[in-house]
Every structure is written in structure tokens, then in C-alpha cells.
Design an enzyme around this catalytic site. Structure first.
Site, PDB file in Angstrom:
ATOM      1  N   HIS A 228       0.821  -1.211   0.000  1.00  0.00           N
ATOM      2  CA  HIS A 228       0.000   0.000   0.000  1.00  0.00           C
ATOM      3  C   HIS A 228       0.858   1.266   0.000  1.00  0.00           C
ATOM      4  O   HIS A 228       0.954   1.981   0.997  1.00  0.00           O
ATOM      5  CB  HIS A 228      -0.964   0.046   1.171  1.00  0.00           C
ATOM      6  CG  HIS A 228      -1.907   1.212   1.064  1.00  0.00           C
ATOM      7  ND1 HIS A 228      -2.885   1.261   0.088  1.00  0.00           N
ATOM      8  CD2 HIS A 228      -1.985   2.377   1.739  1.00  0.00           C
ATOM      9  CE1 HIS A 228      -3.537   2.403   0.201  1.00  0.00           C
ATOM     10  NE2 HIS A 228      -3.005   3.106   1.187  1.00  0.00           N
ATOM     11  N   ASP A 230       1.025   4.758  -0.671  1.00  0.00           N
ATOM     12  CA  ASP A 230       0.228   5.934  -1.005  1.00  0.00           C
ATOM     13  C   ASP A 230       0.973   6.750  -2.057  1.00  0.00           C
ATOM     14  O   ASP A 230       2.148   7.095  -1.878  1.00  0.00           O
ATOM     15  CB  ASP A 230      -0.011   6.792   0.243  1.00  0.00           C
ATOM     16  CG  ASP A 230      -1.110   6.232   1.124  1.00  0.00           C
ATOM     17  OD1 ASP A 230      -2.198   5.977   0.599  1.00  0.00           O
ATOM     18  OD2 ASP A 230      -0.878   6.055   2.326  1.00  0.00           O
ATOM     19  N   ASP A 340      -8.177   1.790   1.125  1.00  0.00           N
ATOM     20  CA  ASP A 340      -7.940   2.968   1.972  1.00  0.00           C
ATOM     21  C   ASP A 340      -8.766   4.191   1.608  1.00  0.00           C
ATOM     22  O   ASP A 340      -8.623   5.225   2.237  1.00  0.00           O
ATOM     23  CB  ASP A 340      -6.447   3.324   1.895  1.00  0.00           C
ATOM     24  CG  ASP A 340      -6.012   4.257   3.009  1.00  0.00           C
ATOM     25  OD1 ASP A 340      -6.540   4.145   4.119  1.00  0.00           O
ATOM     26  OD2 ASP A 340      -5.129   5.100   2.761  1.00  0.00           O
TER      27      ASP A 340
END
Length: 952
Positions: A228, A230, A340
Site C-alpha cells: 500500500h 500511497d 484505503d
């Protein structure tokens, strides 16, 4: 043995630490360690030209975001011949290891649970010289750190594979025994045997314990590695690229050591960066994709926010993402991978299916503050009836460490044991990137089938969802939007990103239509500009939840988008209507108001008005509305002549300030306590008439807002207009304040309606249940409406996405002032506009959808467009939203959506008779023939349906 579990457990923990230390039984300092910096983010070749100096032990490195390049030379001892040699590099900074000019792996952390080691030689010859490069970024996984980083450990180390295996064998069993969630008899046996191992360290003792298996029926966990990353958050875009290099390098290396390992990675943008900038790493990734270990997921360009982008933007996320994965890696993703994002609009299931995805993964809704999701595996049904299979990992995170605690938690908390035997574990260092560690992969091997733990095996996302689909059990069905009961401030924070998004979505829409009509379609440039906008829609950029450096990049990119798109629109003397609805409205030509009339998708012409607007003091009046303003800047009354109704129940345009201090997640959240802190802004200090007809009436109000801010607002009513507009310039310098505007409407309704991507959402105007109370701040696009039978009123916005409605009071959230993670968020100058639009009938009959689109789509002064319609639709239910050329052909692409929840058959007429037309999915693949009658498209439609047509 004297029984005392706590003594025994302490002894077991001590033994585990001793075994761990044996994994590197011998170390050597480097012969030379030199460093250069601080510098910016430069290439390896540029780093080679730097001036290096001896590195000093304990040297603090900075400032934040700086880079240091280390060069290490070391000699491998002869005694290490035939053995694996590792680098031990302990620092809180993020580091990329370079060997022979290639990025190899990421390093981070100071203890074994992180990533402080990397293999340098799989099998040493003994006596050879090792030269390594280390690119150290002065930031941690989550950006800024409390203290500047330093290099704590830098050594070559001998690796003992048997000690490593023994440590992990022992440690997982020790953690399992320490859990209070396993059967006491098994726990006692584990404790006794592990204690026996401490006395007589025979590996056979541990081997025998691993032979204890699970029962016939037990919950199955599929585990997939994840990082993950971002695309921006507490670090800028430039650092994200380096995070991808570090992460993908580490994970492709681990795939060599652990052939069973599967790693899921979303976001085509990140793959594209690697392809462009690091060909060696790109080839390693491609090889691991072919081997089935590196698993592209998600089918989108980035992991976007799923409330704020338009429906067309969401489709382009899928189109560009799926095309990249398919063309570059031979993969078409079957799942929307969105762990998310901050909530999901009710059209997503249909849009997913149009892009070839029938599965959905998220985790964020486990954070809900009022109502946790009832199921972990469910059918999500969109507003049109489209269904996808959804899953929330029950570990309640997407950064699991494969610990005993988390495996048992996932098994215990899973809510669907009656209907499913499977759940997904998404594991690896996340958010800042990095992904799984060797420790996690070792734990996963040992958790495959051990009594007391759920059987846990590596799997791809496709394998996991296929197992779910094979269960053939009845699933709970969740209908409509997945509203996130948290992070409601993201509809408003960093207002300039919201403005930029709305403006650039409209500009891209207009350029695609104008270029299609004029025959000068700039396909490559539009591809570039769309991808630049899609990048801004990442779920921590567009929502406003990143650091200031991210928004420096965003301002640059939005300026580039607007500049480039305006150039593509061109200039000219004809006003172009880029919508599928007729226009008759006042616009400025060379600074002078004129009335323009235009057919759908056509050039307009200046016409004589059938009406004028009159000004009498603070009262405006035209053929449709009489508006009375107060000297304080409020709207005292709005009389709608067509219905004979007063629109307002009390003075409107009431500017309100709220204390906005969320207890956590400053830029993300608007807490319910803000509702208790409303104060009205001071009245206007002065007013003046700027225009008094006959085509435009404007009165300007000057007022203070809060302690340090000012607002200049121009209230406008045009001839023939059915809406009253409010144009504001705000110089905003508040702290922890929320600015809203309120319109108390003389309307009673249990629900308000808000535009969402390709449709609408209805939400309660009361707080009767916990679900109603949770929706005290909600997302919307160009309009929000409150209607009763026969009458209603809508608020239109040009760049706002946060709304609220309680009773008859409809509000727009205009500005926030959070101080974390960006202390300067929203400070400075803002321009925005909103409008009040009363209407007869409900919002459908009143034409709210069309009016909201007109308010957001200025007539463009350009050339090359005829005055007759390029395209038109004969049914108001069906919106012709987008006209463009095909991505891989010259076919005319028409995107339509049903806007009112109705059913029927529309006729779509183009400037030239259509000879051939096909339905297509979001990827522009043909799915069927479109009926044609006398050159006109005949298009049946269902409620909320999104339709794509390819016309020749």
C-alpha cells in the site's frame, strides 16, 4: 519442572532472542564507508560524480527530504567461503541498496521486525571485495521523524540458515503458546515442549510440534503480500517513486527466495514510473508477473478517492489502469482494490463491471464510528442493480504482520462463518511502503496448518475470490453507497484541489467534444492530460489529507492542466455550448453582458432578451424571481413567480462559522461536536450596486469572516435567469474553523438529494437512527436539493463537495482551516460560487440536473463549431455526458447515463446520419449492436444505467 507459566514464558522469550542473534553469528566492519550529501533526489550516475568524505559514526543526517549517498567497500573473510553474506544497515531513514549500478532492495529500520538487512552474496568465494551504494533518504516510512536519522549499524554479516530456520520455528510456536485464545491442553503441551527445547535444543522437538494439525472444518486464511504505497501523503510524489523502487526491489528479491510468495500491487501509475525510469527493475517485475508472484490488482491508474471524482473520471481511472496492465503485463484485473479510500459511491459496482471487474476489496469501513459493517463477505449492489462480490479483510488492516495475534484476531472477528470458510489477510509494511519482510514470510510458511491457528496459505487475489465464488452460499446484500462514517472533512479540505478537479474535469470534457466536432483530435496530448488529472485524484491528494509539499506539486499540475486545456479549447468570437441541453443565458463578451442562445452541443448566437432584470435598492426582480437582500448580506426573501411560493423559511445565505477541532485526523475529520459551536458571521460592513440591468444585476457586499479573514461577495441575478448566484472572493486566515452557508428552505422532506458520480444519492434530513446520525456531513457534486411534492429548491456549486441538511436547513461547507498535516492548508485567497435554484415539482421535473451542469459549464468563446446541434437527446432522463473519439480508433464515443431513476427509450441524433453503432463497455470493447432508425440512434435505458456507444 516447577510449574510457573510466567517464568517459563520469560525463559522462552529469552531463548527466542538468543536464537535470533545466532542468525548472523559473525560480522565485519567495512574497509571503507564514505558519504556525500546532502543533495536532492538525483540519479545513480549523478551520485557517482559527487565528492565523498569519510562517514562519521553517529552523524545526524538532514534536513528532512535531503538525500545522502554512501559508498561501502568491504572484504569478505576467507572463512565465509560458500556461505551467504548479508549487509546489516540499521537506520530509521529509508535507504535504497545499489549493486553494480542497479537498484536492488529497500532498507529501513533498526530492529529485526523491519528491514535492516539485505543479501549481498548468495554464496561467497571468500576474500572477494564488495562494493555497494546506499541512497539514504532523510525521511521515515511516514515522512517526518522526531529526530534526524543516523546510521546505527553498518556491517557485513555471515548468515546461518540453520539458526535462522530454528529461530522462526521456535518463535511462532512461542507466540502461539503466549496467546490466550488457544485450547488450554494444546497450550500446556506447547509450553512444556518448548521449555524442554530450552534444556535440550533438539530441532526434532519443534518438528514434532508442527505435526499437530487443524480439524476437518476450520476457517481458511488466504494471505497476499502488500505494500500500500500511497501515491502521495506524508511525502511528495518524487519520494513516492523512490518508495516504489525500494519496495519493488525488495519484493522481487524475496520472490527468488520464497517461490510460493504472492505480492499484490495496485496503481498503474507506479508501474509506469518504474517502466520509464528503471528498466532493470521493470524487467524483474515483468518476469515475476509472468511467474504469477507479482500480482497487478485494482485495474485503476491510481487508487482514487471514490466520492469526489466525476463518473467519467472514475471510468477513465479504470480505462487507463486496465489498458496499462493489459498492454504492458498481459493482465486484466478482476477486482477493484481500494483498501484505503474514504467511502464509495453507489454507482461504483456498475462502473466496475463496465471495466471488467466483478470483485471489490476495501478495509477502511472497519473504521466506521457509528456502525461497523455487518459482514466481511457480501454482495454489493449498485443503484442500478449491478452486483459485485465484496470483502473486508477481518484483520481490520491492510498492513498485517502475520503474527499469531493477528491471525487469531482475523479468525475470531470474521462475521460470516455461517456462510463462508474463507477470508483474506493482506500483510506487509504499508502506507509508507516496503511490503512484507523475510520474518513475515517465514511466519507464513509455519502457519500453513498448525493446530491453534487458522490454516494460512499464500494466494493471489484471483485465487481467493475464486474460492469465495465456489462456496455458492447466500450472501448478505448491501445496496447503494458505502458511506464512510469518518473523515468527513475531506470533502472540503484543501479547497483549491477541489476547484482544480472540477474545472479540469469540465475542461477535458469540453476539449474532447470540441476536438471531436472540429476534427482536430489531439489524442496523445489528451492522454497525457487525463493521466495528470487522474494522478491528482489519488485518495490522499484530492481529499486534502497530505503535507504541504504534495500541494506544491498539485498547484503546479493543476496550473499545467488548465493552461494546456485552455490552449486546446482555442479562442474565437462564437460562444460554444458543450452540453446536451439548450442554453439561454447572460454571458460577458469583451466585458459587456449579452444574452446568448445555443442549441445542445452547438455554437450560440447573441439574441435580444425577452425579459430584463430590475433593481430597486436591495431588491432584484426578473420575469421569474423577486429577490430581497438585507444590508447584512443575507437573502431576506426569494419569491418564485411560477409557483407563487416563497422559497425561504428564514433569511438565507447565512454565513456560519464552526469550531473545527477534531480529536484526531485534523485534515480528515469534521467531528459531530462542531454542530454545537455554530456562530453567525458578522453582518456586511458595506454594500454597493455593481450592475443595475437590464441584463445583469449585481450587488457587492464586504464583510469580515472570523478573526482575520474577509469576504467580498457579489450577489447576481440575470435577465431570464431562474437562479440567483453568489460569487465570493475570500481571504482566509483562520485556524480550526469551518465556514458554511445555510439556506433555510420553506420545504419539508424526510430526505435530501445530492448529485453523485453519474447519478444521485438520497440521504436523511433527520437523525432518527444511528445510520441517520452518522450522515451529518455528506459528499455531493454540483447540486443538493430539498423537495416536497410540487415544489423544491436546489443549491448549486462550482467547486464544493461537502453538504449537510438537517430539517429544512440545507448547507454547503465552504472552507476549513486544519493545521495537520499541512499547517498552511487553505490559507490565502479563494474564489468560488454557489447558487439557489427554486423549481416547480420535484428535482427531476424542475430540471436540477441540467441547471447544475449549466452552472458548471461556461459557454466557451471559440471557433469551428456550427450553430446546429452536433448531438442531441430527446429524453431528459438520459444525459449525454461525454463526446470523444475512441482511444484506439476514430469512432465517436458517446457516454450517456440515466439521471432520474427512470426507464424508457431515447433517440440520440447526431449532426450526420449514423450508419453503424455498437454498444461498448468502459474499455471501448464492443458488446452489441445499437438500433438505428433513419440515421438516429434508438437507445433503451434502465434506471441509473451508464451507456457507452461507438458510432461511425
Amino acid at each position: 519442572m516447577i510449574r510457573h507459566p510466567e517464568y517459563t514464558r520469560a525463559r522462552l522469550a529469552q531463548t527466542s532472542e538468543r536464537l535470533r542473534d545466532l542468525a548472523h553469528p559473525d560480522t565485519r566492519d567495512p574497509d571503507e564507508l564514505v558519504v556525500a550529501g546532502p543533495v536532492g533526489r538525483i540519479s545513480y550516475e549523478e551520485a557517482a560524480e559527487l565528492e565523498y568524505r569519510p562517514a562519521r559514526p553517529g552523524e545526524r543526517l538532514g534536513p528532512l527530504w535531503a538525500t545522502y549517498w554512501f559508498r561501502l567497500r568491504a572484504t569478505v573473510p576467507e572463512a565465509w567461503r560458500g556461505r551467504r553474506v548479508d549487509l546489516l544497515w540499521a537506520t530509521t531513514a529509508e535507504t535504497t541498496l545499489w549493486i553494480d549500478g542497479r537498484s536492488v532492495q529497500g532498507l529501513h529500520g533498526v530492529d529485526a521486525t523491519q528491514r535492516p538487512d539485505a543479501t549481498v552474496l548468495a554464496e561467497a568465494r571468500g576474500g572477494e571485495r564488495v562494493e555497494l551504494g546506499l541512497e539514504l533518504a532523510c525521511n521515515g516510512l511516514f515522512g517526518a521523524q522526531e529526530a534526524p536519522p543516523e546510521v546505527v549499524v553498518c556491517k557485513l554479516a555471515l548468515f546461518d540458515s540453520e539458526a535462522w530456520r530454528l529461530y522462526h520455528d521456535f518463535e511462532l510456536l512461542r507466540a502461539l503458546e503466549a496467546s490466550d485464545a488457544i485450547e488450554p491442553g494444546w497450550a500446556g503441551h506447547l509450553r512444556a515442549e518448548l521449555n524442554r527445547f530450552c534444556n535440550e535444543p533438539d530441532p526434532a522437538i519443534l518438528t514434532a510440534l508442527y505435526e499437530h494439525r487443524n480439524g476437518t472444518r476450520t476457517h481458511q486464511v488466504s494471505a497476499i503480500g502488500h505494500a500500500h504505497i500511497d501515491t502521495a501523503w506524508l511525502w511528495p510524489l518524487a519520494e513516492t517513486y523512490r518508495k516504489t523502487v525500494r519496495t519493488f526491489g525488495s519484493q522481487t528479491r524475496y520472490m527468488d527466495e520464497y517461490p510460493e510468495y504472492r505480492f499484490a500491487c495496485s496503481q498503474a501509475q507506479q508501474y509506469a514510473w518504474i517502466k520509464e525510469r528503471d528498466p532493470g527493475l521493470w524487467e524483474r517485475i515483468r518476469g515475476k508477473v509472468d511467474a504469477g508472484q507479482f500480482v497487478p490488482v485494482g485495474g485503476s491508474w491510481v487508487e482514487p478517492d471514490c466520492n469526489i471524482p466525476s463518473g467519467e473520471s472514475l471510468l477513465r481511472q479504470f480505462m487507463h489502469g486496465q489498458r496499462f496492465f493489459e498492454e504492458e503485463l498481459g493482465i486484466r484485473c478482476r477486482e477493484l482494490w481500494s483498501p484505503d479510500a474514504f467511502g464509495y459511491c453507489g454507482q461504483l459496482p456498475q462502473l466496475m463491471r463496465l471495466a471488467g471487474m466483478t470483485r471489490f476489496l476495501t478495509q477502511k469501513l472497519s473504521w466506521n464510528r457509528f456502525n461497523r459493517p455487518d459482514s466481511h463477505t457480501f454482495v454489493w449492489q449498485g443503484v442500478d442493480g449491478s452486483e459485485v462480490l465484496g470483502h473486508f479483510p477481518p484483520a481490520d488492516n491492510y498492513n498485517s504482520d502475520v503474527s499469531v495475534r493477528e491471525l487469531l484476531y482475523a479468525q475470531r472477528e470474521f462475521k460470516d462463518h455461517e456462510s463462508s470458510a474463507h477470508s483474506l489477510l493482506v500483510y506487509g509494511w504499508g502506507d509508507g511502503g516496503g511490503g512484507p519482510t523475510r520474518n513475515m514470510l517465514e511466519a507464513l510458511r509455519r502457519a500453513a496448518d498448525l493446530q491453534g491457528l487458522p490454516p494460512t496459505r499464500p494466494a493471489t487475489s484471483d485465487e481467493f475470490f475464486t474460492a469465495l465464488e465456489a462456496e455458492h452460499e447466500e450472501r448478505p446484500v448491501v445496496v447503494g453507497e458505502l458511506y464512510f462514517e469518518y473523515h468527513r472533512g475531506v470533502y472540503t479540505s484543501q479547497a483549491f484541489t477541489k476547484r482544480g478537479n472540477r474545472v479540469c474535469e469540465q475542461l477535458l470534457h469540453d476539449v474532447e467534444f470540441l476536438s471531436s466536432a472540429r476534427g482536430d483530435y489531439p489524442r496523445a496530448e489528451l492522454d497525457r492530460l487525463w493521466k495528470l488529472l487522474l494522478l491528482q485524484q489519488f485518495h490522499d491528494i484530492l481529499p486534502g489529507s497530505s503535507i504541504g509539499l504534495v500541494y506544491e506539486d498539485a498547484r503546479r499540475d493543476f496550473e499545467e492542466l488548465e493552461r494546456s486545456l485552455h490552449a486546446l479549447v482555442g479562442s474565437g468570437d462564437a460562444p460554444a455550448n458543450t452540453l446536451d441541453v439548450p442554453r439561454r443565458e447572460v454571458v460577458l463578451r469583451h466585458g459587456t453582458p449579452v444574452l446568448v442562445e445555443a442549441a445542445p452541443f452547438a455554437a450560440g448566437r447573441v439574441v435580444q432578451p425577452a425579459d430584463t432584470v430590475r433593481v430597486d435598492g436591495l431588491t432584484f426582480e426578473n420575469a421569474h424571481l423577486r429577490v430581497e437582500l438585507g444590508e447584512d448580506g443575507s437573502v431576506l426573501g426569494v419569491f418564485d413567480k411560477a409557483t407563487g411560493r416563497e422559497v425561504l423559511a428564514a433569511p438565507g445565505n447565512r454565513l456560519e462559522l464552526y469550531e473545527d477541532r477534531p480529536v484526531a485526523f485534523d485534515a480528515w475529520d469534521i467531528d459531530p461536536a462542531h454542530l454545537e459551536t455554530r456562530t453567525d458571521c458578522p453582518p456586511a460592513a458595506s454594500w454597493s450596486i455593481l450592475a443595475n440591468g437590464p441584463l445583469r444585476a449585481e450587488i457587492a457586499f464586504e464583510r469580515s469572516i472570523g478573526e482575520q479573514s474577509t469576504l467580498r461577495q457579489v450577489v447576481r441575478l440575470d435577465a431570464e435567469a431562474r437562479r440567483i448566484e453568489f460569487h465570493a472572493i475570500v481571504d482566509w486566515h483562520e485556524a480550526h474553523k469551518l465556514l458554511k452557508v445555510c439556506f433555510p428552505l420553506d420545504v419539508r422532506a424526510p430526505n435530501a438529494t445530492y448529485e453523485m458520480p453519474f447519478g444521485y444519492a438520497e440521504r436523511p434530513t433527520h437523525r432518527s437512527t444511528s445510520f441517520d446520525r452518522a450522515r451529518y456531513e455528506v459528499p455531493g457534486h454540483r447540486w443538493a436539493d430539498l423537495s416536497e411534492h410540487g415544489f423544491g429548491a436546489a443549491l448549486l456549486t462550482d467547486s464544493k463537495y461537502g453538504y449537510s441538511c438537517y430539517g429544512n436547513e440545507l448547507r454547503i461547507s465552504l472552507l476549513r482551516a486544519p493545521k495537520s498535516p499541512d499547517p498552511e492548508a487553505d490559507m490565502g485567497r479563494h474564489e468560488f460560487a454557489y447558487a439557489l435554484f427554486p423549481h416547480a415539482g420535484g428535482w427531476r421535473e424542475g430540471g436540477v440536473v441540467a441547471e447544475g451542469r449549466r452552472f458548471n459549464a461556461p459557454l466557451r468563446w471559440t471557433s469551428g463549431l456550427p450553430v446546429s446541434s452536433f448531438a442531441s437527446v430527446d429524453d431528459a432522463n438520459l444525459v449525454l455526458d461525454t463526446i470523444k473519439r475512441g482511444e484506439r480508433s476514430d469512432a465517436l464515443v458517446l457516454r450517456l447515463y440515466e439521471a432520474h431513476g427512470g426507464r424508457g427509450t431515447a433517440r440520440v441524433r447526431l449532426a450526420r446520419p449514423v450508419l453503424d453503432a455498437r454498444y461498448a463497455n468502459a474499455l471501448e470493447e464492443e458488446t452489441g449492436e445499437v438500433a438505428i432508425e433513419d440515421g438516429v440512434l434508438v437507445v433503451p435505458y434502465r434506471p441509473h444505467e451508464v451507456i457507452t456507444v461507438l458510432a461511425e
